[in-house]
Enzyme design. Structure first.
Site, short mmCIF file in Angstrom:
data_model
loop_
_atom_site.label_atom_id
_atom_site.label_comp_id
_atom_site.label_asym_id
_atom_site.label_seq_id
_atom_site.Cartn_x
_atom_site.Cartn_y
_atom_site.Cartn_z
N PHE A 140 0.94 -1.18 0.28
CA PHE A 140 0.03 -0.20 -0.12
C PHE A 140 1.00 1.48 -0.05
CE2 PHE A 140 -2.27 3.65 2.01
CZ PHE A 140 -3.70 3.45 1.14
N ASP A 225 9.16 3.05 1.62
CA ASP A 225 8.16 3.61 1.69
C ASP A 225 8.11 3.43 3.29
OD1 ASP A 225 5.62 4.37 2.94
OD2 ASP A 225 4.65 3.38 0.91
N LYS A 254 2.85 10.08 8.21
CA LYS A 254 2.32 9.13 8.88
C LYS A 254 2.32 10.01 10.51
CE LYS A 254 -1.07 5.80 7.51
NZ LYS A 254 -0.62 4.71 6.49
C1 LIG Z 1 -0.79 5.38 5.38
C2 LIG Z 1 -0.03 4.88 4.05
C3 LIG Z 1 0.14 5.62 2.55
C4 LIG Z 1 -0.40 6.51 2.90
O1 LIG Z 1 -0.87 7.48 3.62
P1 LIG Z 1 -1.33 8.95 3.13
O2 LIG Z 1 -0.97 9.97 4.24
O3 LIG Z 1 -2.39 8.18 3.71
O4 LIG Z 1 -2.35 9.38 2.03
C5 LIG Z 1 1.46 4.65 1.79
N1 LIG Z 1 2.35 4.48 2.48
C6 LIG Z 1 2.12 4.04 3.64
C7 LIG Z 1 3.42 2.13 4.13
C8 LIG Z 1 1.04 3.25 4.51
O5 LIG Z 1 0.93 2.65 5.40
#
Ligand SMILES: *Cc1c(COP(=O)(O)O)cnc(C)c1O
Length: 401
Positions: A140, A225, A254
């Site tokens: 994700f 990420d 986050k």
């Molecule tokens: C939550 C998340 C995202 C997306 O972040 P948003 O602030 O909702 O756009 C991207 N990568 C990872 C691993 C995440 O947990």
């Protein structure tokens, strides 16, 4: 007084129906606790989806935000923004591989910038054909079109086609598949060190190290990420500090603002230089309010929060592992304050509901995983209390057919 059900009714009329919302309206928070519109108290082990690393309304963050709010809110990147420069310096100081920072407002935007930079890097160096992104199945990376395309979950792309061309997927943790997928057209390999949204699935031992070797040899950018795993979530500032590898690019969001929306891309000096003048930008990116709060979060992390979080996380994990004896938890995975309970014979949705009714907010992922992302400031007593409530919810949940 407007209660939970009245808020639910108004929300369902006024908002687009894209979220599956639980029947609770949260109105106030302090530390590990939140209260709903009916006055019920909860231990918050979702933490705004792994965002509130210092809990709710941490006094140091409130102070930083209030002070900045009285001084300067927003000016745009047409000018230098001292708070942004300070935040960049503070992030680079705790991120030895990185020499440059770019600021945005969310995880998706941080990944969007990362993927765009990966293509631009190779295009600038005379290899525009080197534009393919290799990413992992079940990953994700956010909800923009490029990031849902990079994400390995087709359900998030359905109905939004055509998607962005030039993305391939490989099974997470499968080195042979990665080796076969990376070629002279690959710009970057994008990977979560722990797959958060798909159920707190850590990369297999040695996978990220091997990915580093493969990408280095072939001149491919390695992109971590760390949107979910960063900012102390796993007990170090970045997850990759647990390993002996560093990426070329890393996305962060986050926990960065502890609940204030802000994201960042951190890049090596060499790669970061390719986001040249005019090539990318964000109106709100690196806004003084977000930067002031993020600076306060980093100060707190340096001030002993990480060490204490590792101790309480170890206690929490041991208690959760104790739940396996009753037969409804198969195992516990994850690291630090990012944990996944793999359930057996009970539906995660039922456990989430039962926990909520008992005053504990957790997150069901699919049918059989419960994700826990409490604040790094969690106390031992609240860790124990949460496990008690979770244990009761597990025993009370109906057996799955
Ligand atoms: C939550 C998340 C995202 C997306 O972040 P948003 O602030 O909702 O756009 C991207 N990568 C990872 C691993 C995440 O947990």
């Amino acid at each position: 007084m407007t209660g939970n059900s009245a808020w639910a009714e108004r929300a369902q009329k006024a908002l687009t129906p894209n979220y599956r919302q639980q029947p609770v309206a949260l109105v106030r928070g302090e530390g590990t606790r939140v209260w709903d519109a009916d006055g019920k108290e909860y231990l918050d082990f979702l933490g705004g989806v792994a965002v509130n690393v210092l809990g709710h309304c941490h006094p140091a963050l409130v102070r930083a935000l209030e002070e900045q709010a009285r001084t300067l809110w927003h000016v745009s990147n047409h000018y230098f923004i001292p708070r942004q420069v300070e935040l960049a310096e503070a992030l680079l100081a705790v991120t030895p591989f990185a020499g440059r920072a770019f600021f945005c407002n969310s995880g998706a935007e941080a990944n969007e910038a990362m993927l765009k930079l990966a293509r631009k890097y190779h295009a600038d160096r005379g290899h525009p054909e080197r534009n393919e992104i290799v990413a992992c199945l079940d990953s994700f990376h956010g909800r923009t079109l490029f990031t849902v395309t990079a994400g390995g979950q087709p359900k998030y792309r359905q109905g939004f086609e055509p998607i962005v061309p030039g993305v391939r997927h490989v099974p997470y943790g499968d080195l042979a598949a990665l080796d076969a997928a990376l070629d002279s057209k690959t710009a970057a390999f994008l990977v979560e060190p722990i797959q958060g949204e798909s159920g707190v699935i850590p990369a297999p031992e040695g996978y990220l190290e091997a990915a580093r070797e493969l990408t280095r040899k072939r001149g491919i950018l390695l992109c971590f990420d760390e949107v979910q795993t960063g900012m102390g979530r796993t007990g170090r500032t970045w997850f990759h500090e647990w390993l002996s590898v560093t990426p070329d690019l890393m996305s962060v969001a986050k926990g960065l603002g502890g609940g204030f929306p802000i994201g960042a891309l951190l890049a090596t000096e060499e790669a970061g230089a390719h986001l040249g003048p005019g090539s990318h930008g964000s109106t709100f990116g690196g806004n003084p309010l977000g930067c002031a709060v993020a600076l306060a979060v980093l100060r707190e992390l340096r001030g002993g929060v990480l060490e204490r979080s590792r101790e309480v996380a170890a206690r929490l994990r041991a208690a959760l592992e104790g739940l396996t004896a009753a037969g409804r938890v198969e195992r516990v995975r994850g690291r630090g304050m990012l944990l996944g309970l793999v359930l057996r014979g009970v539906a995660a949705g039922e456990v989430m509901k039962g926990a909520r009714e008992r005053g504990l907010l957790v997150n069901a992922i699919g049918d059989d995983v419960i994700r826990l992302a409490p604040p790094l400031t969690l106390s031992a007593a609240d860790a124990d209390l949460a496990v008690e409530r979770l244990s009761a919810a597990l025993s009370a949940a109906p057996a799955r057919a």
